[in-house]
Write a protein that holds these residues in place. Structure first.
Motif, short mmCIF file in Angstrom:
data_model
loop_
_atom_site.label_atom_id
_atom_site.label_comp_id
_atom_site.label_asym_id
_atom_site.label_seq_id
_atom_site.Cartn_x
_atom_site.Cartn_y
_atom_site.Cartn_z
N LEU A 43 0.82 -1.21 0.00
CA LEU A 43 0.00 0.00 0.00
C LEU A 43 0.86 1.26 0.00
O LEU A 43 0.54 2.25 -0.68
CB LEU A 43 -0.93 0.00 1.21
CG LEU A 43 -2.05 -1.05 1.19
CD1 LEU A 43 -2.81 -1.03 2.50
CD2 LEU A 43 -2.98 -0.84 0.02
N LEU A 44 1.98 1.23 0.73
CA LEU A 44 2.90 2.38 0.73
C LEU A 44 3.52 2.60 -0.65
O LEU A 44 3.71 3.73 -1.09
CB LEU A 44 3.98 2.20 1.78
CG LEU A 44 3.55 2.44 3.23
CD1 LEU A 44 4.69 2.08 4.18
CD2 LEU A 44 3.12 3.88 3.42
N SER A 45 3.84 1.50 -1.33
CA SER A 45 4.38 1.60 -2.69
C SER A 45 3.36 2.23 -3.63
O SER A 45 3.71 3.08 -4.45
CB SER A 45 4.78 0.23 -3.21
OG SER A 45 5.89 -0.25 -2.53
N LEU A 46 2.11 1.81 -3.49
CA LEU A 46 1.06 2.38 -4.33
C LEU A 46 0.88 3.87 -4.02
O LEU A 46 0.75 4.69 -4.94
CB LEU A 46 -0.26 1.63 -4.12
CG LEU A 46 -1.45 2.10 -4.95
CD1 LEU A 46 -1.15 2.03 -6.44
CD2 LEU A 46 -2.68 1.27 -4.60
N LEU A 47 0.90 4.21 -2.77
CA LEU A 47 0.77 5.61 -2.36
C LEU A 47 1.93 6.45 -2.90
O LEU A 47 1.73 7.57 -3.40
CB LEU A 47 0.72 5.71 -0.84
CG LEU A 47 0.37 7.05 -0.23
CD1 LEU A 47 -1.01 7.50 -0.68
CD2 LEU A 47 0.43 6.95 1.28
N THR A 48 3.14 5.92 -2.85
CA THR A 48 4.31 6.61 -3.39
C THR A 48 4.17 6.81 -4.90
O THR A 48 4.43 7.90 -5.43
CB THR A 48 5.60 5.82 -3.08
OG1 THR A 48 5.70 5.65 -1.67
CG2 THR A 48 6.83 6.52 -3.61
N SER A 49 3.74 5.76 -5.59
CA SER A 49 3.54 5.84 -7.03
C SER A 49 2.52 6.92 -7.38
O SER A 49 2.72 7.71 -8.30
CB SER A 49 3.08 4.48 -7.56
OG SER A 49 2.81 4.54 -8.92
N LEU A 50 1.42 6.96 -6.64
CA LEU A 50 0.39 7.96 -6.91
C LEU A 50 0.87 9.37 -6.58
O LEU A 50 0.53 10.33 -7.28
CB LEU A 50 -0.87 7.63 -6.11
CG LEU A 50 -1.60 6.35 -6.55
CD1 LEU A 50 -2.72 6.03 -5.58
CD2 LEU A 50 -2.11 6.47 -7.97
#
Length: 132
Positions: free
Chosen positions: A99-106
């Motif tokens: 989820l943190l990776s997705l948040l960083t990507s966004l």
């Protein structure tokens, strides 16, 4: 706290669509850079060089967006595997990292879009001055 095997699977469709959108942005910008490079070779206009520099930054950001998007998908699948074999705690932490990776990507995506909007405003400013 418990996480079922299906919870990390929820990210698959969203992440896949996001990665497709990132790839389309990358391909479009790459095509624009090629055209501008050819135009620069013919005219040696410094404005074209500034646009290419801006687009190069955006390409770098898109690469990081893709990296964190793929990492999100990878960590999500790995979390599912760990949940499947009964490693609940590690699976939960990996899902959180996903989820943190997705948040960083966004977040990086938002940054890249902001750069794009500012560049378009510069072009529109020239047009609005001609219309006055």
């Amino acid at each position: 706290m418990t996480v079922s095997l299906e919870t990390p699977a929820l990210l698959f469709s969203a992440t896949s669509l996001i990665l497709l959108a990132y790839t389309n942005r990358f391909l479009t910008i790459a095509q624009i850079v090629r055209g501008l490079k050819k135009n620069y070779d013919d005219n040696h206009n410094k404005n074209i060089l500034l646009e290419i520099k801006n687009l190069n930054l955006r390409l770098t950001l898109i690469r990081y967006m893709q990296l964190f998007g793929v990492m999100c998908l990878f960590l999500s699948v790995f979390a599912m595997l760990l949940l499947y074999v009964g490693q609940q705690t590690i699976g939960i932490y990996l899902f959180g990292a996903s989820l943190l990776s997705l948040l960083t990507s966004l977040g990086i995506s938002f940054w890249e879009i902001s750069i794009s909007v500012n560049a378009l405003r510069v072009h529109l400013k020239d047009l609005s001055e001609d219309m006055e």
